[in-house]
Write an enzyme that holds these catalytic residues in place. Structure first.
Site, PDB file in Angstrom:
ATOM      1  CE  LYS A  44      -2.429  -1.515   3.644  1.00  0.00           C
ATOM      2  NZ  LYS A  44      -2.726  -2.375   4.411  1.00  0.00           N
ATOM      3  N   GLY A  45       2.092   0.912   0.291  1.00  0.00           N
ATOM      4  CA  GLY A  45       3.095   2.375   0.768  1.00  0.00           C
ATOM      5  C   GLY A  45       3.043   3.422  -0.203  1.00  0.00           C
ATOM      6  CD  GLU A 100       8.302  -0.794  -3.148  1.00  0.00           C
ATOM      7  OE1 GLU A 100       7.526   0.126  -2.526  1.00  0.00           O
ATOM      8  OE2 GLU A 100       8.438  -2.052  -2.782  1.00  0.00           O
ATOM      9  CG  ASP A 101       6.532   2.968   0.055  1.00  0.00           C
ATOM     10  OD1 ASP A 101       6.974   1.934  -0.496  1.00  0.00           O
ATOM     11  OD2 ASP A 101       5.940   2.564   1.504  1.00  0.00           O
ATOM     12  CG  ASP A 104      14.518  -0.879   5.089  1.00  0.00           C
ATOM     13  OD1 ASP A 104      15.467  -1.461   5.481  1.00  0.00           O
ATOM     14  OD2 ASP A 104      13.710  -0.507   6.251  1.00  0.00           O
ATOM     15  CE  LYS A 132      14.637   2.890   6.619  1.00  0.00           C
ATOM     16  NZ  LYS A 132      14.022   1.832   7.509  1.00  0.00           N
ATOM     17  CG  PHE A 153      10.337   2.040  11.176  1.00  0.00           C
ATOM     18  CD1 PHE A 153      10.632   0.849  10.555  1.00  0.00           C
ATOM     19  CD2 PHE A 153       8.973   2.607  11.458  1.00  0.00           C
ATOM     20  CE1 PHE A 153       9.327   0.314   9.840  1.00  0.00           C
ATOM     21  CE2 PHE A 153       7.863   1.851  10.726  1.00  0.00           C
ATOM     22  CZ  PHE A 153       8.065   0.938  10.014  1.00  0.00           C
ATOM     23  CB  VAL A 154      10.842   7.170   7.535  1.00  0.00           C
ATOM     24  CG1 VAL A 154      12.343   7.465   7.892  1.00  0.00           C
ATOM     25  CG2 VAL A 154      10.963   6.242   6.429  1.00  0.00           C
ATOM     26  CG  ASP A 160       2.171   0.758   7.632  1.00  0.00           C
ATOM     27  OD1 ASP A 160       3.330   0.630   6.996  1.00  0.00           O
ATOM     28  OD2 ASP A 160       1.842  -0.262   8.309  1.00  0.00           O
ATOM     29  NE  ARG A 166      -0.659   2.054   5.336  1.00  0.00           N
ATOM     30  CZ  ARG A 166       0.270   1.119   4.699  1.00  0.00           C
ATOM     31  NH1 ARG A 166       1.271   1.540   3.804  1.00  0.00           N
ATOM     32  NH2 ARG A 166       0.257  -0.139   5.386  1.00  0.00           N
TER      33      ARG A 166
HETATM   34  C1  PRP Z   1       7.098  -1.550   2.816  1.00  0.00           C
HETATM   35  C2  PRP Z   1       7.288  -0.656   1.865  1.00  0.00           C
HETATM   36  C3  PRP Z   1       7.736  -1.702   0.679  1.00  0.00           C
HETATM   37  C4  PRP Z   1       8.747  -2.399   1.512  1.00  0.00           C
HETATM   38  C5  PRP Z   1      10.118  -1.939   1.638  1.00  0.00           C
HETATM   39  O1  PRP Z   1       5.948  -2.607   2.542  1.00  0.00           O
HETATM   40  O2  PRP Z   1       5.951  -0.112   1.075  1.00  0.00           O
HETATM   41  O3  PRP Z   1       7.177  -2.001  -0.068  1.00  0.00           O
HETATM   42  O4  PRP Z   1       8.198  -2.390   2.721  1.00  0.00           O
HETATM   43  O5  PRP Z   1      10.808  -2.994   2.444  1.00  0.00           O
HETATM   44  P1  PRP Z   1      12.010  -4.104   2.027  1.00  0.00           P
HETATM   45  O6  PRP Z   1      12.944  -2.988   1.072  1.00  0.00           O
HETATM   46  O7  PRP Z   1      12.671  -4.222   3.463  1.00  0.00           O
HETATM   47  O8  PRP Z   1      11.376  -5.089   1.328  1.00  0.00           O
HETATM   48  P2  PRP Z   1       4.966  -3.260   3.454  1.00  0.00           P
HETATM   49  O9  PRP Z   1       5.642  -4.844   3.326  1.00  0.00           O
HETATM   50  O10 PRP Z   1       5.207  -2.796   4.945  1.00  0.00           O
HETATM   51  O11 PRP Z   1       3.444  -3.181   3.050  1.00  0.00           O
HETATM   52  P3  PRP Z   1       2.872  -1.887   3.090  1.00  0.00           P
HETATM   53  O12 PRP Z   1       3.090  -1.040   1.807  1.00  0.00           O
HETATM   54  O13 PRP Z   1       1.276  -2.423   2.672  1.00  0.00           O
HETATM   55  O14 PRP Z   1       2.919  -1.275   4.284  1.00  0.00           O
HETATM   56  C1  7HP Z   2       9.229  -0.804   5.319  1.00  0.00           C
HETATM   57  C2  7HP Z   2       9.051   0.396   6.026  1.00  0.00           C
HETATM   58  N1  7HP Z   2       7.846   0.865   6.295  1.00  0.00           N
HETATM   59  C3  7HP Z   2       8.001   1.969   7.099  1.00  0.00           C
HETATM   60  N2  7HP Z   2       8.904   2.652   7.439  1.00  0.00           N
HETATM   61  C4  7HP Z   2      10.163   2.113   7.025  1.00  0.00           C
HETATM   62  O1  7HP Z   2      11.149   2.757   7.554  1.00  0.00           O
HETATM   63  C5  7HP Z   2      10.334   1.116   6.321  1.00  0.00           C
HETATM   64  N3  7HP Z   2      11.135   0.272   5.912  1.00  0.00           N
HETATM   65  N4  7HP Z   2      10.706  -0.515   5.517  1.00  0.00           N
END
Ligand code: PRP
Ligand code: 7HP
Length: 183
Positions: A44-45, A100-101, A104, A132, A153-154, A160, A166
């Site tokens: 969703k991010g 992507e948002d 990480d 990141k 953690f942002v 979220d 969000r």
């Molecule tokens: C978050 C974010 C990215 C992913 C990044 O999604 O939106 O898609 O994590 O993390 P990574 O590089 O460590 O894989 P999440 O799984 O939290 O789902 P969401 O977007 O629905 O919150």
């Molecule tokens: C996933 C994610 N969601 C929220 N904040 C961050 O810093 C995050 N890293 N990976």
């Protein structure tokens, strides 16, 4: 409604986000000139970033979404990426830009890029608002990125913590006491 401001420190303000998104859109428009482009938002991010980005691009750009889930209620990746929603459109033979948002560990992106490549798009590139690098576990290259951020953690602007924050119009760092109180 509770005001979260006292526990979240602004990292990237709204104006700075908007300015950088315009720059990214200009770069993308130049690179894809004369070609049909399909944006794929990762839910969703990415919903807020994608909504602002697409408004700065050519109005003929198509959009679709994939949903993934790997963090649950934690601030650490579970290491297992689950698809919660697949595309409606075919990517075969199309120019695709994955939006992507945040990147990480890179596990989500690695999984999505491998999945989409197998469907044979004409081209596949990646655009992430936040990078990141400190916690990277998968090797993955970004074609476009907005900001490199520190190992914190942002939340906000689509991101979220336990499904909260969000809707914040900026990106902020969630203070540690707030994480511990609720974990
Ligand atoms: C978050 C974010 C990215 C992913 C990044 O999604 O939106 O898609 O994590 O993390 P990574 O590089 O460590 O894989 P999440 O799984 O939290 O789902 P969401 O977007 O629905 O919150
Ligand atoms: C996933 C994610 N969601 C929220 N904040 C961050 O810093 C995050 N890293 N990976």
């Amino acid at each position: 409604m509770a005001r979260p401001k006292e526990k979240i420190n602004t990292l990237i303000g709204h104006e700075e986000l908007q300015k950088r998104i315009k720059e990214l859109a200009n770069e993308i428009s130049r690179d894809y000139e004369g070609r049909d482009l399909l944006l794929i938002g990762v839910l969703k991010g990415s919903f807020m970033f994608l909504a602002d980005l697409i408004r700065e691009l050519d109005y003929t750009v198509a959009v679709d979404f994939m949903g993934t889930y790997s963090y649950g209620a934690s601030t650490q990746s579970s290491g297992e990426v689950r698809i919660t929603k697949d595309l409606e459109q075919s990517v075969s033979g199309r120019h695709v830009l994955l939006v992507e948002d945040i990147v990480d560990t890179g596990l989500t992106l690695r999984y999505l890029v491998d999945t989409l490549r197998a469907r044979q798009p004409a081209s596949l590139k990646v655009c992430a608002l936040l990078d990141k690098p400190a916690r990277r576990r998968a090797r993955i290259g970004l074609d476009y990125y907005g900001f490199i951020i520190p190992n914190a953690f942002v939340v906000g602007y689509g991101l979220d913590y336990q499904e909260k924050y969000r809707g914040l119009p900026y990106v902020g760092v969630l203070e540690e006491e707030e994480q511990q109180k609720t974990e």
